[in-house]
Write a protein that holds these residues in place. Structure first.
Motif, PDB file in Angstrom:
ATOM      1  N   SER A   1       0.824  -1.214   0.000  1.00  0.00           N
ATOM      2  CA  SER A   1       0.000   0.000   0.000  1.00  0.00           C
ATOM      3  C   SER A   1       0.855   1.260   0.000  1.00  0.00           C
ATOM      4  CB  SER A   1      -0.910   0.018   1.222  1.00  0.00           C
ATOM      5  OG  SER A   1      -0.150   0.248   2.380  1.00  0.00           O
ATOM      6  N   LYS A   2       0.173   2.372  -0.251  1.00  0.00           N
ATOM      7  CA  LYS A   2       0.791   3.690  -0.105  1.00  0.00           C
ATOM      8  C   LYS A   2       1.137   3.909   1.356  1.00  0.00           C
ATOM      9  CE  LYS A   2      -2.834   5.614  -2.330  1.00  0.00           C
ATOM     10  NZ  LYS A   2      -3.744   6.672  -2.751  1.00  0.00           N
ATOM     11  N   ARG A   3       2.022   4.862   1.580  1.00  0.00           N
ATOM     12  CA  ARG A   3       2.350   5.281   2.945  1.00  0.00           C
ATOM     13  C   ARG A   3       1.802   6.677   3.146  1.00  0.00           C
ATOM     14  NH1 ARG A   3       8.246   2.874   4.299  1.00  0.00           N
ATOM     15  NH2 ARG A   3       7.875   0.865   3.298  1.00  0.00           N
ATOM     16  N   TYR A   4       1.366   6.940   4.360  1.00  0.00           N
ATOM     17  CA  TYR A   4       0.787   8.241   4.686  1.00  0.00           C
ATOM     18  C   TYR A   4       1.627   8.944   5.738  1.00  0.00           C
ATOM     19  CZ  TYR A   4      -3.277   6.540   2.179  1.00  0.00           C
ATOM     20  OH  TYR A   4      -4.106   6.058   1.210  1.00  0.00           O
TER      21      TYR A   4
ATOM     22  N   GLN B   1      -7.865  -7.320  -3.987  1.00  0.00           N
ATOM     23  CA  GLN B   1      -7.326  -7.250  -2.637  1.00  0.00           C
ATOM     24  C   GLN B   1      -6.431  -6.034  -2.442  1.00  0.00           C
ATOM     25  OE1 GLN B   1      -5.575 -10.945  -1.420  1.00  0.00           O
ATOM     26  NE2 GLN B   1      -7.544 -11.987  -1.372  1.00  0.00           N
ATOM     27  N   GLY B   2      -5.796  -5.563  -3.506  1.00  0.00           N
ATOM     28  CA  GLY B   2      -4.982  -4.362  -3.408  1.00  0.00           C
ATOM     29  C   GLY B   2      -5.824  -3.159  -3.037  1.00  0.00           C
ATOM     30  N   LYS B   3      -6.990  -3.035  -3.641  1.00  0.00           N
ATOM     31  CA  LYS B   3      -7.896  -1.923  -3.330  1.00  0.00           C
ATOM     32  C   LYS B   3      -8.432  -2.056  -1.911  1.00  0.00           C
ATOM     33  CE  LYS B   3     -11.485   0.829  -5.492  1.00  0.00           C
ATOM     34  NZ  LYS B   3     -12.339   1.010  -6.657  1.00  0.00           N
ATOM     35  N   ALA B   4      -8.687  -3.275  -1.480  1.00  0.00           N
ATOM     36  CA  ALA B   4      -9.130  -3.515  -0.111  1.00  0.00           C
ATOM     37  C   ALA B   4      -8.052  -3.081   0.881  1.00  0.00           C
ATOM     38  CB  ALA B   4      -9.479  -4.989   0.089  1.00  0.00           C
ATOM     39  N   LEU B   5      -6.802  -3.389   0.580  1.00  0.00           N
ATOM     40  CA  LEU B   5      -5.696  -2.989   1.438  1.00  0.00           C
ATOM     41  C   LEU B   5      -5.569  -1.469   1.486  1.00  0.00           C
ATOM     42  CD1 LEU B   5      -3.221  -3.690   3.177  1.00  0.00           C
ATOM     43  CD2 LEU B   5      -1.894  -3.731   1.046  1.00  0.00           C
ATOM     44  N   GLU B   6      -5.696  -0.813   0.343  1.00  0.00           N
ATOM     45  CA  GLU B   6      -5.620   0.654   0.319  1.00  0.00           C
ATOM     46  C   GLU B   6      -6.712   1.272   1.180  1.00  0.00           C
ATOM     47  OE1 GLU B   6      -3.242   2.438  -0.645  1.00  0.00           O
ATOM     48  OE2 GLU B   6      -2.172   1.137  -2.029  1.00  0.00           O
ATOM     49  N   PHE B   7      -7.905   0.701   1.147  1.00  0.00           N
ATOM     50  CA  PHE B   7      -8.999   1.190   1.975  1.00  0.00           C
ATOM     51  C   PHE B   7      -8.640   1.047   3.450  1.00  0.00           C
ATOM     52  CE2 PHE B   7     -12.921   1.098   4.322  1.00  0.00           C
ATOM     53  CZ  PHE B   7     -13.701   2.066   3.701  1.00  0.00           C
TER      54      PHE B   7
ATOM     55  N   GLU C   1     -16.869   7.289   2.569  1.00  0.00           N
ATOM     56  CA  GLU C   1     -16.562   8.233   1.486  1.00  0.00           C
ATOM     57  C   GLU C   1     -15.258   8.978   1.765  1.00  0.00           C
ATOM     58  OE1 GLU C   1     -19.637   8.063   2.977  1.00  0.00           O
ATOM     59  OE2 GLU C   1     -20.566   6.941   1.335  1.00  0.00           O
ATOM     60  N   GLU C   2     -15.030   9.364   3.030  1.00  0.00           N
ATOM     61  CA  GLU C   2     -13.780  10.035   3.388  1.00  0.00           C
ATOM     62  C   GLU C   2     -12.586   9.093   3.194  1.00  0.00           C
ATOM     63  OE1 GLU C   2     -14.268  13.154   6.876  1.00  0.00           O
ATOM     64  OE2 GLU C   2     -15.344  11.290   7.335  1.00  0.00           O
ATOM     65  N   VAL C   3     -12.768   7.851   3.567  1.00  0.00           N
ATOM     66  CA  VAL C   3     -11.695   6.868   3.403  1.00  0.00           C
ATOM     67  C   VAL C   3     -11.412   6.660   1.916  1.00  0.00           C
ATOM     68  CG1 VAL C   3     -10.979   4.484   3.822  1.00  0.00           C
ATOM     69  CG2 VAL C   3     -12.253   5.740   5.583  1.00  0.00           C
ATOM     70  N   GLU C   4     -12.464   6.516   1.108  1.00  0.00           N
ATOM     71  CA  GLU C   4     -12.300   6.346  -0.339  1.00  0.00           C
ATOM     72  C   GLU C   4     -11.575   7.536  -0.951  1.00  0.00           C
ATOM     73  OE1 GLU C   4     -12.864   3.863  -2.304  1.00  0.00           O
ATOM     74  OE2 GLU C   4     -14.167   2.574  -1.129  1.00  0.00           O
ATOM     75  N   ALA C   5     -11.921   8.750  -0.504  1.00  0.00           N
ATOM     76  CA  ALA C   5     -11.284   9.948  -1.050  1.00  0.00           C
ATOM     77  C   ALA C   5      -9.792   9.939  -0.767  1.00  0.00           C
ATOM     78  CB  ALA C   5     -11.932  11.201  -0.464  1.00  0.00           C
ATOM     79  N   LEU C   6      -9.401   9.536   0.447  1.00  0.00           N
ATOM     80  CA  LEU C   6      -7.975   9.474   0.763  1.00  0.00           C
ATOM     81  C   LEU C   6      -7.303   8.330   0.017  1.00  0.00           C
ATOM     82  CD1 LEU C   6      -5.542  10.493   2.325  1.00  0.00           C
ATOM     83  CD2 LEU C   6      -6.244   9.008   4.227  1.00  0.00           C
ATOM     84  N   ALA C   7      -7.931   7.167   0.003  1.00  0.00           N
ATOM     85  CA  ALA C   7      -7.334   5.997  -0.643  1.00  0.00           C
ATOM     86  C   ALA C   7      -7.144   6.206  -2.142  1.00  0.00           C
ATOM     87  CB  ALA C   7      -8.196   4.762  -0.394  1.00  0.00           C
ATOM     88  N   GLY C   8      -8.062   6.895  -2.773  1.00  0.00           N
ATOM     89  CA  GLY C   8      -7.974   7.095  -4.213  1.00  0.00           C
ATOM     90  C   GLY C   8      -7.368   8.419  -4.618  1.00  0.00           C
ATOM     91  N   GLY C   9      -6.920   9.190  -3.636  1.00  0.00           N
ATOM     92  CA  GLY C   9      -6.435  10.538  -3.908  1.00  0.00           C
ATOM     93  C   GLY C   9      -4.956  10.638  -4.167  1.00  0.00           C
TER      94      GLY C   9
END
Length: 87
Positions: A11-14, A44-50, A71-79
């Motif tokens: 996953s990405k790092r924050y 599963q990659g998208k699930a992990l990002e979420f 929706e907030e989680v999706e915005a961060l995960a896909g942003g």
């Protein structure tokens, strides 16, 4: 990191600065992963990002309950890939 039986996905790092409260971050990740796997059973990659985004957002609010919407989680995960949390 998640493995789907064929490949690993990282996953990405924050960068969260400042962290308001660490309590509940693991629970938010676990709940986010369950939600992600049920919502995206073929990705599963998208699930992990979420899950990682849910945990990152949890660190930005006080208390042990993750008061963010899907929706907030999706915005961060896909942003933005920089991972900068904006609340």
């Amino acid at each position: 990191l998640i493995y789907n039986g064929e490949e690993f996905y990282e996953s990405k790092r924050y960068d969260i600065n400042p962290i308001i409260d660490r309590v509940g971050g693991g629970d938010s990740f676990s709940g986010g992963l369950i939600h992600g796997l049920l919502t995206y059973p073929q990705d599963q990659g998208k699930a992990l990002e979420f899950a990682v985004a849910a945990s990152a957002l949890k660190h930005t609010i006080p208390g042990d309950f993750n008061m963010v919407s899907a929706e907030e989680v999706e915005a961060l995960a896909g942003g933005d890939a920089s991972g900068r949390v904006q609340r």
